[in-house]
Write a protein that holds these residues in place. Structure first.
Motif, PDB file in Angstrom:
ATOM      1  N   THR A 181       0.844  -1.208   0.000  1.00  0.00           N
ATOM      2  CA  THR A 181       0.000   0.000   0.000  1.00  0.00           C
ATOM      3  C   THR A 181       0.872   1.248   0.000  1.00  0.00           C
ATOM      4  O   THR A 181       0.659   2.187  -0.772  1.00  0.00           O
ATOM      5  N   TRP A 182       1.871   1.245   0.887  1.00  0.00           N
ATOM      6  CA  TRP A 182       2.764   2.400   0.946  1.00  0.00           C
ATOM      7  C   TRP A 182       3.513   2.568  -0.386  1.00  0.00           C
ATOM      8  O   TRP A 182       3.639   3.679  -0.912  1.00  0.00           O
ATOM      9  N   GLU A 183       4.014   1.451  -0.941  1.00  0.00           N
ATOM     10  CA  GLU A 183       4.796   1.558  -2.176  1.00  0.00           C
ATOM     11  C   GLU A 183       3.951   2.099  -3.336  1.00  0.00           C
ATOM     12  O   GLU A 183       4.405   2.924  -4.128  1.00  0.00           O
ATOM     13  N   VAL A 184       2.689   1.632  -3.401  1.00  0.00           N
ATOM     14  CA  VAL A 184       1.790   2.126  -4.458  1.00  0.00           C
ATOM     15  C   VAL A 184       1.529   3.618  -4.246  1.00  0.00           C
ATOM     16  O   VAL A 184       1.590   4.420  -5.190  1.00  0.00           O
ATOM     17  N   LEU A 185       1.223   3.974  -3.011  1.00  0.00           N
ATOM     18  CA  LEU A 185       0.964   5.384  -2.695  1.00  0.00           C
ATOM     19  C   LEU A 185       2.175   6.240  -3.077  1.00  0.00           C
ATOM     20  O   LEU A 185       2.041   7.286  -3.726  1.00  0.00           O
ATOM     21  N   TYR A 186       3.361   5.791  -2.674  1.00  0.00           N
ATOM     22  CA  TYR A 186       4.589   6.540  -2.933  1.00  0.00           C
ATOM     23  C   TYR A 186       4.781   6.737  -4.436  1.00  0.00           C
ATOM     24  O   TYR A 186       5.037   7.851  -4.912  1.00  0.00           O
ATOM     25  N   ALA A 187       4.638   5.639  -5.174  1.00  0.00           N
ATOM     26  CA  ALA A 187       4.889   5.697  -6.624  1.00  0.00           C
ATOM     27  C   ALA A 187       3.851   6.577  -7.322  1.00  0.00           C
ATOM     28  O   ALA A 187       4.191   7.411  -8.168  1.00  0.00           O
ATOM     29  N   GLU A 188       2.579   6.412  -6.965  1.00  0.00           N
ATOM     30  CA  GLU A 188       1.524   7.174  -7.646  1.00  0.00           C
ATOM     31  C   GLU A 188       1.581   8.657  -7.265  1.00  0.00           C
ATOM     32  O   GLU A 188       1.430   9.530  -8.125  1.00  0.00           O
ATOM     33  N   PHE A 189       1.808   8.941  -6.000  1.00  0.00           N
ATOM     34  CA  PHE A 189       1.893  10.334  -5.548  1.00  0.00           C
ATOM     35  C   PHE A 189       3.076  11.020  -6.248  1.00  0.00           C
ATOM     36  O   PHE A 189       2.956  12.144  -6.744  1.00  0.00           O
ATOM     37  N   SER A 190       4.207  10.317  -6.309  1.00  0.00           N
ATOM     38  CA  SER A 190       5.401  10.895  -6.958  1.00  0.00           C
ATOM     39  C   SER A 190       5.155  11.102  -8.446  1.00  0.00           C
ATOM     40  O   SER A 190       5.557  12.123  -9.027  1.00  0.00           O
ATOM     41  N   ARG A 191       4.493  10.132  -9.063  1.00  0.00           N
ATOM     42  CA  ARG A 191       4.195  10.244 -10.503  1.00  0.00           C
ATOM     43  C   ARG A 191       3.301  11.453 -10.774  1.00  0.00           C
ATOM     44  O   ARG A 191       3.545  12.241 -11.697  1.00  0.00           O
TER      45      ARG A 191
END
Ligand code: SR1
Ligand code: MG
Length: 406
Positions: A300-310
């Motif tokens: 969940t954190w990794e998806v959030l991190y990647a999508e927020f950064s994108r």
């Protein structure tokens, strides 16, 4: 004040609404109602046609000026309008994870929702060891999009400032200030826990560094209007099945710290992890399911991190042109997430608003063990949070935590 719905009055209300007749009931004369009592806050009924309960049904949610479960808790009915407007924003930014709302009745403070009767409340699914392979992807994406698109990273300064006053939500936010931050870390008549874990509760009450940490989080919660946060994003606010994940209940929403939403969700995965002490019936099932919960939390954190950064990279408003700033922002987000998660665990275990993961455990000894483990995870997270740099720091602390009762 409008009288609370009963089974009879809610059926009459549903039958009288042209939107529901047109979209769902088509004149069906066999409507029935059942009360949904899982939540703490509102009067909620499912109204359905007896002959076609799966397809012809609706959820009607009525806001009274107080909590349904705890009538002494004042909760302004304006939350109904806020929920409606937040759902409209969420539907714009993340339609796949947003529940459909048919209408908002401003006079009677009622919202009508699609009945997601092919989904279950995530908290209940987790207690049964159901695995939801897409939940991390869906929840991480939901958080990234709804939080990014309502932040100063996307909105112009003027747009953001124009939006904030629509979502002040002072009464509901005060409930969270009290129940999440103020009461659980000091003696308070609202607090409750299972007999036997008094030494752990006393250790919290006697440790002023814990109180200082939680009050620092409370100050961030009250002053950091970073984005329009859901503000009650726990596993009881999520409906899931193997294909879909829908976030419901944004009635506490206001402009607050992003990490509070992320921390609430992660905290409730940790509570599910602790509660497997009871819900999983063998060591093998428990170990397997806990491993899945840990990996889902990390994902969940990794998806959030990647999508927020994108999103920041591709759709940011250009007002923050510094890769170092972005790196620092994301690290602070993880550290604050760790702290807010700890506060949420404390309040669900030793504050007022408990959860079904725990209250379904009838054996007091086992429930005390679960509370003990949960409190120890929270304390480990709270104390370590300033040194956290990656999600594995959190999951390692979680898997290393022990039951210290009796
Ligand atoms: C005690 S009733 C209020 C609580 O229930 C909701 O889930 C909110 O988190 C709130 O703190
Ligand atoms: Mg709720």
């Amino acid at each position: 004040m409008t009288a609370p719905f009963t089974s009879e009055t809610v059926i009459a209300y549903a039958a009288s609404r042209p939107e529901l007749q047109e979209e769902i009931f088509h004149g069906a004369a066999d409507l029935q109602a059942e009360a949904l009592t899982e939540g703490n806050v509102n009067v909620i009924f499912r109204v359905f046609s007896a002959r076609d309960p799966q397809n012809k049904s609706v959820i009607l949610k009525q806001a009274l000026p107080h909590s349904w479960r705890y009538p002494d808790l004042i909760m302004p009915v304006e939350r109904s309008r806020i929920e409606y407007q937040v759902l409209q924003l969420e539907a714009r930014y993340c339609p796949e994870q947003t529940v459909r709302i048919y209408f908002h009745d401003a006079e009677r403070n009622i919202n009508a929702f699609e009945d997601l009767n092919q989904h279950v409340v995530m908290r209940e699914g987790l207690a049964r060891q159901n695995k939801y392979p897409l939940a991390a992807q869906h929840v991480g994406t939901f958080m990234a999009r709804t939080l990014f698109y309502t932040s100063d990273l996307f909105l112009s300064s003027g747009e953001k400032k124009a939006l904030v006053p629509h979502f002040i939500n002072a009464g509901m936010v005060k409930v969270q200030e009290d129940l999440v931050f103020t009461q659980p870390v000091q003696p308070h008549p609202n607090n409750r826990w299972t007999r036997g874990i008094e030494p752990q509760v006393a250790a919290i009450y006697n440790d002023d560094t814990i109180r200082a940490d939680v009050f620092l989080l409370k100050e961030k919660y009250m002053t950091n209007a970073q984005a329009l946060i859901h503000n009650d994003l726990h596993t009881g606010s999520i409906l899931v099945n193997e294909r879909e994940t829908k976030v419901i209940d944004p009635e506490f929403a206001f402009f607050g710290p992003i990490a509070h939403d992320v921390g609430s969700y992660i905290a409730n995965l940790a509570i599910a992890y602790a509660a497997q002490e009871f819900h999983a019936k063998t060591d093998a099932v428990r170990a397997d399911y806990r491993a899945w919960l840990v990996s889902s939390l990390a994902e969940t954190w990794e998806v959030l991190y990647a999508e927020f950064s994108r999103l920041w990279e591709n759709e940011g408003n250009g007002e923050w042109p510094s890769p170092t700033y972005r790196k620092n922002y994301m690290r602070a987000l993880l550290q604050d997430t760790t702290g807010f998660a700890a506060a949420e665990i404390y309040r669900r275990l030793i504050g007022l608003a408990h959860v079904s993961d725990l209250w379904t455990i009838t054996d007091e000894h086992t429930r005390a063990q679960v509370e003990s483990l949960g409190v120890n995870i929270a304390t480990a997270w709270l104390k370590a949070r300033r040194g956290v740099t990656q999600i594995s720091d959190l999951t390692e602390l979680m898997t290393a935590a022990k039951i210290t009762y009796p």
